[in-house]
Design a protein around this motif. Structure first.
Motif: not given
Length: 299
Positions: A60-70
């Protein structure tokens, strides 16, 4: 060949729903494998519930780090849970498995120009395996999952059901259900092993049911409840099952909002990036923003 979920937005709701439900069962983690994880002792030798949840929070942190979609995060969690349910991996290999599942999801759903290099992912997460290790692990994961990647996730069902309810209610009622808030709640549920054994469609329905229940006193409450009941009937979900999962979701969200809980959407990134690493990454990679909290009710 990588399997993909068919998207047929122009088809009638009932046809789309049947197609999704038919695929749902084929993309569920094996129950017997999940039970083995659930029963494992935390001795550093076996995969455990706690280790799984820690890994999902990292994703989840990586997803936000790269601004990827939910949707990318939701798919990565699905891939991870399905793989853990069929392979008895050692805890020391979990980081590599998790990162590979994340990378598969990214390459499946994100635009090619936004896909980072595997070497950058390894640097950011400060893992000690190599790109070659990731390539070998990715091949193992895809083979064990029979190359069936594009699963119908709980997020997919949540968006589908939300759109359906919006079609069934009047304009004022449409303002009640905030999809961003619902997606944030789903992320919190993904970080709990409890929901790995629950069908994505039922989890999505339960999130909507809980949100509508919280608005039962507003004028639009009855219309939303009627739309939800119609959706529940279409899914052939028993009321007892819905109530049970809804209670689990409510408990999860209470723990999420507690100051004693390590909040999935408020957790600081654990990755420390050196100046040398930062210079090797694209500018957008190290513009770290805090993960957002669940949006409040709309007025």
């Amino acid at each position: 060949m990588i399997d993909r979920v068919n998207r047929a937005g122009s088809l009638p709701f009932a046809v789309q729903l049947k197609a999704l439900l038919d695929q749902e069962a084929r993309y569920q983690p094996k129950l017997i494998g999940l039970r083995i994880i659930e029963s494992a002792q935390d001795n550093g030798l076996r995969m455990t519930v706690k280790l799984r949840d820690f890994q999902v929070r990292d994703l989840l942190s990586l997803t936000r780090f790269f601004s990827f979609r939910a949707e990318t995060f939701s798919l990565a969690v699905n891939l991870l849970d399905r793989f853990l349910a069929v392979m008895k991996i050692q805890p020391k290999h979990l980081c590599c498995v998790g990162l590979c599942c994340f990378y598969i999801a990214v390459k499946t759903l994100e635009e090619e120009k936004n896909v980072p290099l595997a070497s950058d992912l390894i640097r950011i997460s400060q893992n000690r395996f190599t790109v070659h290790d990731m390539m070998r692990m990715e091949k193992i994961i895809l083979e064990k999952l029979n190359w069936k990647v594009k699963a119908p996730t709980a997020l997919h069902f949540l968006g589908f059901f939300h759109s359906r309810i919006q079609e069934l209610v009047e304009m004022e009622s449409k303002k009640i259900l905030n999809i961003e808030r619902l997606e944030a709640q789903l992320k919190a549920c993904h970080c709990s092993f409890t929901f790995t054994k629950i069908k994505p469609s039922l989890l999505a329905l339960s999130l909507l049911a809980l949100e509508i229940e919280d608005h039962h006193e507003v004028d639009e409450g009855p219309a939303l409840k009627e739309a939800l009941d119609a959706l529940q009937e279409s899914l052939a979900v028993k009321t007892g099952d819905l109530v049970c999962v809804k209670e689990l979701v409510a408990k999860c969200l209470v723990e999420y909002s507690s100051t004693k809980c390590q909040k999935p959407n408020g957790q600081r990134l654990r990755w420390m990036i050196s100046g040398r690493t930062a210079r090797q990454l694209k500018h957008s990679y190290y513009r770290i923003a805090h993960l957002p909290t669940i949006p409040e009710y709309s007025c």
